[in-house]
Scaffold this motif. Structure first.
Motif, PDB file in Angstrom:
ATOM      1  N   ALA A   1       0.838  -1.190   0.000  1.00  0.00           N
ATOM      2  CA  ALA A   1       0.000   0.000   0.000  1.00  0.00           C
ATOM      3  C   ALA A   1       0.875   1.243   0.000  1.00  0.00           C
ATOM      4  N   ALA A   2       0.330   2.326  -0.533  1.00  0.00           N
ATOM      5  CA  ALA A   2       1.073   3.581  -0.605  1.00  0.00           C
ATOM      6  C   ALA A   2       0.274   4.721  -0.001  1.00  0.00           C
ATOM      7  N   ASP A   3       0.961   5.553   0.759  1.00  0.00           N
ATOM      8  CA  ASP A   3       0.394   6.762   1.357  1.00  0.00           C
ATOM      9  C   ASP A   3       1.094   7.955   0.728  1.00  0.00           C
ATOM     10  N   LEU A   4       0.363   8.774   0.005  1.00  0.00           N
ATOM     11  CA  LEU A   4       0.953   9.943  -0.645  1.00  0.00           C
ATOM     12  C   LEU A   4       0.806  11.219   0.172  1.00  0.00           C
ATOM     13  N   LEU A   5       0.026  11.152   1.222  1.00  0.00           N
ATOM     14  CA  LEU A   5      -0.332  12.371   1.943  1.00  0.00           C
ATOM     15  C   LEU A   5       0.403  12.549   3.259  1.00  0.00           C
ATOM     16  N   GLY A   6       1.063  11.516   3.742  1.00  0.00           N
ATOM     17  CA  GLY A   6       1.753  11.644   5.008  1.00  0.00           C
ATOM     18  C   GLY A   6       0.836  11.547   6.201  1.00  0.00           C
ATOM     19  N   ALA A   7       0.000  10.511   6.225  1.00  0.00           N
ATOM     20  CA  ALA A   7      -0.944  10.346   7.330  1.00  0.00           C
ATOM     21  C   ALA A   7      -0.195  10.206   8.656  1.00  0.00           C
ATOM     22  N   ALA A   8      -0.846  10.654   9.723  1.00  0.00           N
ATOM     23  CA  ALA A   8      -0.215  10.628  11.041  1.00  0.00           C
ATOM     24  C   ALA A   8      -0.124   9.216  11.598  1.00  0.00           C
ATOM     25  N   VAL A   9      -1.106   8.373  11.251  1.00  0.00           N
ATOM     26  CA  VAL A   9      -1.137   7.023  11.795  1.00  0.00           C
ATOM     27  C   VAL A   9      -0.586   6.060  10.760  1.00  0.00           C
ATOM     28  N   VAL A  10       0.426   5.310  11.137  1.00  0.00           N
ATOM     29  CA  VAL A  10       1.131   4.440  10.203  1.00  0.00           C
ATOM     30  C   VAL A  10       0.412   3.113   9.995  1.00  0.00           C
ATOM     31  N   THR A  11      -0.282   2.649  11.026  1.00  0.00           N
ATOM     32  CA  THR A  11      -0.715   1.262  11.060  1.00  0.00           C
ATOM     33  C   THR A  11      -2.146   1.000  10.608  1.00  0.00           C
ATOM     34  N   THR A  12      -2.887   2.037  10.267  1.00  0.00           N
ATOM     35  CA  THR A  12      -4.269   1.809   9.868  1.00  0.00           C
ATOM     36  C   THR A  12      -4.406   1.816   8.356  1.00  0.00           C
ATOM     37  N   ARG A  13      -5.246   0.959   7.824  1.00  0.00           N
ATOM     38  CA  ARG A  13      -5.402   0.855   6.374  1.00  0.00           C
ATOM     39  C   ARG A  13      -5.988   2.127   5.783  1.00  0.00           C
ATOM     40  N   ASP A  14      -6.728   2.885   6.566  1.00  0.00           N
ATOM     41  CA  ASP A  14      -7.313   4.125   6.060  1.00  0.00           C
ATOM     42  C   ASP A  14      -6.256   5.183   5.716  1.00  0.00           C
ATOM     43  N   SER A  15      -5.044   5.006   6.190  1.00  0.00           N
ATOM     44  CA  SER A  15      -3.984   5.959   5.892  1.00  0.00           C
ATOM     45  C   SER A  15      -3.402   5.774   4.495  1.00  0.00           C
ATOM     46  N   TYR A  16      -3.793   4.715   3.821  1.00  0.00           N
ATOM     47  CA  TYR A  16      -3.182   4.370   2.536  1.00  0.00           C
ATOM     48  C   TYR A  16      -4.234   4.412   1.434  1.00  0.00           C
ATOM     49  N   GLY A  17      -3.943   5.187   0.397  1.00  0.00           N
ATOM     50  CA  GLY A  17      -4.926   5.372  -0.655  1.00  0.00           C
ATOM     51  C   GLY A  17      -4.749   4.476  -1.854  1.00  0.00           C
ATOM     52  N   TYR A  18      -3.623   3.779  -1.927  1.00  0.00           N
ATOM     53  CA  TYR A  18      -3.349   2.929  -3.090  1.00  0.00           C
ATOM     54  C   TYR A  18      -2.934   1.552  -2.618  1.00  0.00           C
ATOM     55  N   TRP A  19      -3.455   0.532  -3.323  1.00  0.00           N
ATOM     56  CA  TRP A  19      -3.232  -0.843  -2.928  1.00  0.00           C
ATOM     57  C   TRP A  19      -2.898  -1.699  -4.138  1.00  0.00           C
ATOM     58  N   GLY A  20      -2.073  -2.735  -3.887  1.00  0.00           N
ATOM     59  CA  GLY A  20      -1.858  -3.748  -4.898  1.00  0.00           C
ATOM     60  C   GLY A  20      -2.927  -4.812  -4.828  1.00  0.00           C
ATOM     61  N   GLN A  21      -2.793  -5.820  -5.693  1.00  0.00           N
ATOM     62  CA  GLN A  21      -3.821  -6.853  -5.783  1.00  0.00           C
ATOM     63  C   GLN A  21      -3.613  -7.974  -4.779  1.00  0.00           C
ATOM     64  N   GLY A  22      -2.443  -8.027  -4.148  1.00  0.00           N
ATOM     65  CA  GLY A  22      -2.162  -9.033  -3.132  1.00  0.00           C
ATOM     66  C   GLY A  22      -1.425 -10.239  -3.672  1.00  0.00           C
ATOM     67  N   THR A  23      -0.680 -10.888  -2.794  1.00  0.00           N
ATOM     68  CA  THR A  23       0.023 -12.126  -3.134  1.00  0.00           C
ATOM     69  C   THR A  23      -0.113 -13.096  -1.959  1.00  0.00           C
ATOM     70  N   GLN A  24      -0.425 -14.343  -2.271  1.00  0.00           N
ATOM     71  CA  GLN A  24      -0.700 -15.330  -1.222  1.00  0.00           C
ATOM     72  C   GLN A  24       0.594 -15.904  -0.659  1.00  0.00           C
ATOM     73  N   VAL A  25       0.670 -15.940   0.656  1.00  0.00           N
ATOM     74  CA  VAL A  25       1.769 -16.609   1.358  1.00  0.00           C
ATOM     75  C   VAL A  25       1.162 -17.713   2.210  1.00  0.00           C
ATOM     76  N   THR A  26       1.635 -18.931   2.012  1.00  0.00           N
ATOM     77  CA  THR A  26       1.134 -20.062   2.781  1.00  0.00           C
ATOM     78  C   THR A  26       2.313 -20.746   3.465  1.00  0.00           C
ATOM     79  N   VAL A  27       2.229 -20.861   4.783  1.00  0.00           N
ATOM     80  CA  VAL A  27       3.295 -21.483   5.569  1.00  0.00           C
ATOM     81  C   VAL A  27       2.778 -22.800   6.123  1.00  0.00           C
ATOM     82  N   SER A  28       3.407 -23.874   5.731  1.00  0.00           N
ATOM     83  CA  SER A  28       2.979 -25.198   6.182  1.00  0.00           C
ATOM     84  C   SER A  28       3.740 -25.608   7.435  1.00  0.00           C
ATOM     85  N   SER A  29       3.052 -26.340   8.290  1.00  0.00           N
ATOM     86  CA  SER A  29       3.685 -26.756   9.560  1.00  0.00           C
ATOM     87  C   SER A  29       4.402 -28.088   9.408  1.00  0.00           C
TER      88      SER A  29
END
Length: 125
Positions: free
Chosen positions: A97-125
């Protein structure tokens, strides 16, 4: 506008490493901060790590500190997430995700206006 494309996901055994990449295009030079989030089915999208684009300052969720490392290559317009000592609990779809505005809160998704499509990570035990 910023366009983000993740890659590098896959299946890995517990304890193993994996490196994710996020290739950025568009107004990436205007980006203030890039981040990684992850999400499992039926759950919220959770913050993993973030990096300030201009100076590389980093932030991590407690759950990944000491195991994950976020970095960026400004020449390649690419952000990375090196994941070591992976656990089954790390299984998720990982999004950059990308934040172009410099939001004050780093950890919330609302601070980021651009997103990728995602990539799956699967960890087997």
């Amino acid at each position: 506008q910023v366009h983000l494309v993740e890659s590098g996901g896959g299946l890995v055994q517990a304890g193993g490493p994996l490196r994710l990449s996020c290739a950025a295009s568009g107004r990436i030079d205007s980006a203030y901060r890039l981040a990684w989030f992850r999400q499992t089915a039926g759950k919220e999208r959770d913050f993993v790590a973030a990096i300030r684009w201009i100076d590389g300052n980093t932030y991590y969720a407690d759950s990944v500190k000491g195991r994950f490392a976020i970095s960026r290559d400004k020449a390649k317009n690419t952000m990375y997430l090196q994941m070591n000592n992976l656990k089954p609990a790390d299984t998720a779809v990982y999004y950059c995700a990308a934040d172009l505005l410099g939001a004050a809160v780093v950890t919330t998704r609302d601070s980021y206006g651009y997103w990728g499509q995602g990539t799956q990570v699967t960890v087997s035990s």
